[in-house]
Write an enzyme that holds these catalytic residues in place. Structure first.
Site, PDB file in Angstrom:
ATOM      1  N   HIS A  17       0.840  -1.206   0.000  1.00 36.48           N
ATOM      2  CA  HIS A  17       0.000   0.000   0.000  1.00 36.48           C
ATOM      3  C   HIS A  17       0.873   1.254   0.000  1.00 36.48           C
ATOM      4  CE1 HIS A  17      -3.515   2.519   1.231  1.00 36.48           C
ATOM      5  NE2 HIS A  17      -2.568   3.210   1.859  1.00 36.48           N
ATOM      6  N   GLU A  18       1.830   1.291   0.923  1.00 38.11           N
ATOM      7  CA  GLU A  18       2.710   2.450   1.017  1.00 38.11           C
ATOM      8  C   GLU A  18       3.633   2.557  -0.197  1.00 38.11           C
ATOM      9  OE1 GLU A  18       2.344   4.759   3.169  1.00 38.11           O
ATOM     10  OE2 GLU A  18       0.849   3.686   4.356  1.00 38.11           O
ATOM     11  N   HIS A  21       1.990   4.751  -2.771  1.00 43.04           N
ATOM     12  CA  HIS A  21       2.217   6.182  -2.498  1.00 43.04           C
ATOM     13  C   HIS A  21       3.646   6.580  -2.879  1.00 43.04           C
ATOM     14  CE1 HIS A  21      -1.613   6.487  -0.552  1.00 43.04           C
ATOM     15  NE2 HIS A  21      -1.276   5.800   0.521  1.00 43.04           N
TER      16      HIS A  21
END
Length: 344
Positions: A17-18, A21
Site C-alpha cells: 500500500h505504502e 504512495h
C-alpha cells in the site's frame, strides 16, 4: 508461528500500500523523506539519496512520509506544492496498489486450482427453483442484474439480500432463460432459500479465463466488503460484529491450523493467499471511504480543490483530519476490546 505469519501478512499488505504512495510520489517529483514499515521508534534505518528507509518497533502499520504533506514547505518538490492531479494520483495509488496486489494473489490461486463455476448440482423439491423449471447443470449468469462468475456469489447474494425476490438468468445447452424466484423460508434453518445447490469444486480455465476470473475474484471481495459496510450502516449487523487486528490474527491462526491438518503445506499456502486477497481488497476499500485521515478523506479535499480551483484552508483541513484520526483511534480501541472479549 501463527503470530509470525499474521505479522508477515499484515506487513506485506501495508508495505505494498505504502509502495503505491512512494512510487507515484517519486514519479511526480515529490521528495520522500522516509519510507518505513511499522510504527514507533526506529529499529533499523538506512538513507539512500534523499530518502530514509526504516523498520519500526511496532510491526503494524507503515508510512511514506513526503515533504510538506501535512504542513507548509518552501521546497518546490513538497507534496502540497505539486498540482492537484499529481497529489490525487499519489493519494489514490495506495488503495489501487492494494487491488493490484489482491489481483496478483488471485491470479496465483486461479493458476493453481482454478475457480468454482456457478453450475447447479441439484435443485430442491418444493422450492422456487424447482417449481420454475430449473435443473441440475444450469449455469447461473446473473441475479437481479448482478453478474455471477462463481458459485460462492450465489450464497453471498442470498446472505446480503435475504428473502428478496430474485430475477435469475441462467444458461442451459447454450440457451439463456430468465425466471423470477421468491425465496422460501426454511423453518429448520431460519434462512430464505431459492432451493438450489452447487459445488465449490474448482476447475481451471484457459489463459484469458484465468486472468479475467482473477479480476472477478478481487471484485468478489470488494463487493463483499461494500455490502458488509451497507449492513453495518443500515443496522443489518451490529458494531459487535466488527473485527480488528486481534480478531484477524485469530482467524489467520485458525485457518492455518485447519489447512495444515487437513491439506498440508500446499493447502496452507493457498489458504494464506486467499486471506491476503481478502485483507488487501478490504484495506483498499476501507482506505477509499470518505473518512477524514484516510486516503478517501484526503481525496475528498483534493477533489473539492480540483473543482474550486482553490485549495481548502490547510488549518481547517488539518483539524478535520485530526478529529477523524481521533475517532478512528477510538474505534480501533473498541474493536480491539470486542475482539478480546469474543476470544475469551
Amino acid at each position: 508461528m501463527k503470530i509470525i505469519i499474521a505479522i508477515i501478512i499484515f506487513s506485506m499488505i501495508i508495505l505494498f500500500h505504502e509502495l503505491g504512495h512512494f512510487l507515484l510520489a517519486k514519479k511526480n517529483g515529490i521528495r520522500v523523506n522516509e519510507f518505513c514499515l511499522g510504527l514507533g521508534p526506529t529499529l533499523f534505518g538506512v538513507t539512500k539519496g534523499e530518502t530514509k528507509y526504516s523498520i519500526k518497533l511496532l510491526p503494524f502499520g507503515g508510512a511514506c512520509m513526503m515533504e510538506g504533506e501535512d504542513g507548509d514547505s518552501s521546497d518546490e518538490r513538497a507534496f502540497n506544492n505539486k498540482s492537484v492531479w499529481a497529489r490525487i494520483s499519489v493519494v489514490a495509488a495506495g488503495p489501487v496498489f492494494n487491488f493490484i496486489m489482491a489481483w496478483i494473489f488471485a491470479l496465483i490461486i486461479m493458476i493453481c486450482v482454478g475457480y468454482d463455476r456457478p453450475v447447479l448440482t441439484d435443485v430442491i423439491e418444493g422450492y422456487p427453483a424447482q417449481e420454475a423449471g430449473m435443473q441440475a447443470g444450469d449455469e447461473i449468469i446473473s441475479l437481479n442484474g448482478h453478474k455471477i462468475h462463481f458459485y460462492r456469489e450465489v450464497s453471498m447474494y442470498s446472505f446480503f439480500y435475504p428473502g428478496k425476490e430474485v430475477e435469475v438468468v441462467y444458461e442451459r445447452d447454450g440457451e439463456r432463460y430468465e425466471v423470477t424466484l421468491q425465496p422460501k423460508l426454511d423453518e429448520e434453518t431460519g434462512s430464505y432459500m431459492m432451493g438450489i445447490s452447487g459445488s465449490l469444486a474448482r476447475e481451471r480455465g484457459n489463459v484469458l479465463e484465468t486472468i479475467s476470473h482473477s479480476a472477478y475474484e478481487v471484485r468478489y471481495w470488494i463487493y463483499s466488503t461494500v455490502q458488509s459496510l451497507r449492513l453495518l450502516v443500515t443496522g443489518g449487523v451490529s458494531m459487535n460484529d466488527l473485527s480488528g487486528p486481534v480478531g484477524i490474527v485469530k482467524s489467520i491462526g485458525d485457518t492455518y491450523d485447519e489447512s495444515k491438518s487437513s491439506g498440508g503445506a500446499y493447502l496452507t499456502f493457498l489458504s494464506m493467499l486467499n486471506i491476503c486477497i481478502f485483507l488487501s481488497a478490504n484495506l483498499g476499500v476501507m482506505n477509499l471511504l470518505p473518512i477524514p485521515a484516510l486516503d478517501g478523506g484526503r481525496l475528498v479535499f483534493l477533489i473539492i480543490e480540483a473543482i474550486r480551483g482553490k485549495r481548502v484552508d490547510p488549518e481547517k483541513e488539518g483539524m478535520v483530519h485530526f478529529v477523524g484520526l481521533m475517532a478512528l483511534m477510538a474505534l480501533m480501541v473498541f474493536v480491539m476490546f470486542n475482539d478480546i472479549r469474543n476470544i475469551f
